[in-house]
Design an enzyme around this catalytic site. Structure first.
Site, mmCIF file in Angstrom:
data_model
loop_
_atom_site.group_PDB
_atom_site.id
_atom_site.type_symbol
_atom_site.label_atom_id
_atom_site.label_comp_id
_atom_site.label_asym_id
_atom_site.label_seq_id
_atom_site.Cartn_x
_atom_site.Cartn_y
_atom_site.Cartn_z
ATOM 1 N N CYS A 191 4.566 3.804 9.679
ATOM 2 C CA CYS A 191 5.408 3.290 8.592
ATOM 3 C C CYS A 191 6.838 3.809 8.579
ATOM 4 O O CYS A 191 7.779 3.027 8.501
ATOM 5 C CB CYS A 191 4.754 3.597 7.245
ATOM 6 S SG CYS A 191 3.168 2.780 6.992
ATOM 7 N N GLU B 145 0.850 -1.197 0.000
ATOM 8 C CA GLU B 145 0.000 0.000 0.000
ATOM 9 C C GLU B 145 0.881 1.240 0.000
ATOM 10 O O GLU B 145 1.974 1.250 0.567
ATOM 11 C CB GLU B 145 -0.943 -0.025 1.208
ATOM 12 C CG GLU B 145 -0.275 -0.216 2.565
ATOM 13 C CD GLU B 145 0.236 1.067 3.185
ATOM 14 O OE1 GLU B 145 -0.161 2.129 2.711
ATOM 15 O OE2 GLU B 145 1.033 0.983 4.130
ATOM 16 N N LYS C 278 8.295 -0.545 -1.418
ATOM 17 C CA LYS C 278 7.561 0.094 -0.321
ATOM 18 C C LYS C 278 8.517 0.658 0.721
ATOM 19 O O LYS C 278 8.392 1.814 1.148
ATOM 20 C CB LYS C 278 6.606 -0.925 0.315
ATOM 21 C CG LYS C 278 5.948 -0.461 1.601
ATOM 22 C CD LYS C 278 5.071 0.762 1.383
ATOM 23 C CE LYS C 278 4.383 1.160 2.692
ATOM 24 N NZ LYS C 278 3.525 2.319 2.527
#
Length: 461
Positions: free
Chosen positions: A272, A161, A216
């Site tokens: 994150c 994502e 990512k």
């Protein structure tokens, strides 16, 4: 063709992502499962304002789909058994002990989820890594799936994502790109066909699985590095009389750099950036790239320095002590338009101020007292604060209540409402001389000064 999807994990990624997929693909049954019964109950609450996650637009999407083709359940095994495709969207925090503690990702829930899929899947199942994972994690997932009961087959894909909390629904509905990594071409196309219902074909990128996993981590590392870089320049601006907003605007017009992530603040937070950079540090060290590891480690360290610097600025400005002084903290979420407090800069700053003996009145429009208690590790003070050298905090119902009797207001989250505060009303209830510490450069500094307040803004000399 995919008829049924199961997503393991009803958190900040799984819930919104599956809601948008269900909204855009009404022919697919989407079930989000989680062992946390309280969280699932909140997703199923008739009052959509009580969803466990706050994201602009999320309630409307859930309202359109829930009960039609979007379901939230604790029945993990059954949902896996009926699914053609299973997303793994569980938490992958930084390890707190053992090998790689403080840097490597804790993959216990990925392993647990993979074992659940191996045990309960039927026929051929596509398994998609949605969580942010270290490169080569798919190898582990494949090994676990292959060791399951006979008569089943699996294809493993990576589909990271790229959501920003606060704009997650917009990011899902109009993504810059959708990245799918894998080795099984038919599985890749099956997943691509789902996104193809609303994402232009040119934005759906296909890579090998290792490139997808690493992309990512790399994206978050680059973004976090920009935040730490501009915050380091903010400190120089304060020392030299320059303005970090003007500097950011000047370098942001450079087409080689772009304008995003060039706004100084109290430091980056969220689930994150720090976790992913630390994992990148660990991976670089594992492969003997120690110079690279030290470079990225410095990004994390500079971010920590920025948070401590702001707390120190508050203490120094208030005559060198905040012991027994009331400070109004406006904003506790790590950014606006989310109720997420994970790694929020406010946590470190508030802890530093509590250690100095401050009495904090904390207000955030979407973060409740229990979240703050868990983040700070200290229960709120009951009743009116008594004279004490010990730091304490209380939840405030609004900015005016927080500011009542305060020596300073400290703005730590860029909620839009903080840009239009009634500074005359706030100044009237504060103890003078009073300060405003604007760590987000969102306040109307002119109006605050006109109301008799002293103002500090990050990155402005």
């Amino acid at each position: 063709m995919i008829h049924s999807i199961c997503c393991i994990g009803a958190g900040y990624v799984g819930g919104p992502t599956m809601a948008v997929i269900a909204d855009r693909c009404p022919q697919i049954q989407v079930t989000v499962v989680d062992l946390n019964a309280r969280r699932i109950s909140a997703w199923n609450d008739d009052d959509l304002s009580r969803l466990p996650i706050y994201e602009p637009g999320l309630a409307e999407v859930v309202g359109r789909c829930r009960g039609r083709n979007l379901h939230f359940s604790t029945e993990v095994e059954g949902a896996i058994a009926s699914a053609d495709l299973v997303f793994l969207s569980v938490n992958t925090p930084t390890k707190t002990k053992g090998a790689g503690a403080g840097q490597a990702s804790d993959l216990r829930w990925i392993e647990t989820s993979a074992r659940q899929v191996a045990a309960n899947a039927s026929g051929h199942t596509i398994v998609v890594e949605k969580s942010t994972l270290p490169v080569r994690t798919a190898e582990t997932v494949k090994t676990i799936l292959a060791a399951g009961p006979a008569g089943k087959s699996f294809a493993v894909l990576s589909n990271p994502e790229f959501l920003a909390e606060g704009t997650a629904i917009t990011d899902l509905e109009n993504p810059d790109r959708v990245l799918i990594g894998g080795e099984d071409a038919s599985a890749i196309e099956a997943l691509a066909s789902i996104y193809g219902h609303w994402v232009p074909a040119e934005r759906i990128l296909r890579t090998n699985i290792w490139s997808s996993e690493l992309s990512k981590l790399t994206a978050n590392a680059f973004l976090a590095q920009r935040i730490s870089s501009i915050n380091s320049i903010a400190a120089l601006c304060e020392a030299t009389g320059a303005d970090v907003i003007e500097v950011g605007r000047a370098i942001g017009t450079d087409s080689r750099l772009g304008s995003k992530f060039l706004k100084a603040g109290p430091g980056f937070g969220g689930s994150c950036f720090q976790k992913d950079i630390l994992n990148l540090v660990y991976l670089c060290g594992h492969y003997g790239l120690h110079e690279v590891a030290r470079y990225w480690q410095q990004v994390v360290e500079l971010n920590a320095w920025q948070k401590h610097r702001i707390a120190s600025k508050v203490v120094a400005s208030l005559f060198g002590t905040v012991t027994g002084k009331r400070l109004a903290i406006l904003g506790f979420a790590f950014k606006a338009d989310t109720n997420d407090t994970r790694e929020a800069p406010a946590i470190t700053i508030c802890r530093d101020l509590l250690e100095e003996g401050a009495q904090l009145a904390i207000y955030d429009p979407k973060v409740d007292g229990e979240q703050i208690r868990q983040a700070l590790g200290v229960p709120p003070s009951a009743g009116a604060p008594a004279p004490s050298d010990d730091g304490l905090w209380q939840l405030a119902a609004d900015p005016l209540t927080a500011a009542s009797g305060a020596d300073a207001i400290v703005i730590l989250t860029e909620w839009k409402t903080f840009s239009s505060l009634d500074w005359s009303a706030l100044s009237a209830v504060m103890r003078q001389p009073a300060w405003v510490f604007d760590a987000r450069r969102i306040a109307d500094a002119g109006a605050a000064r006109a109301a008799g307040l002293k103002v500090w803004q990050v990155g402005l000399g």
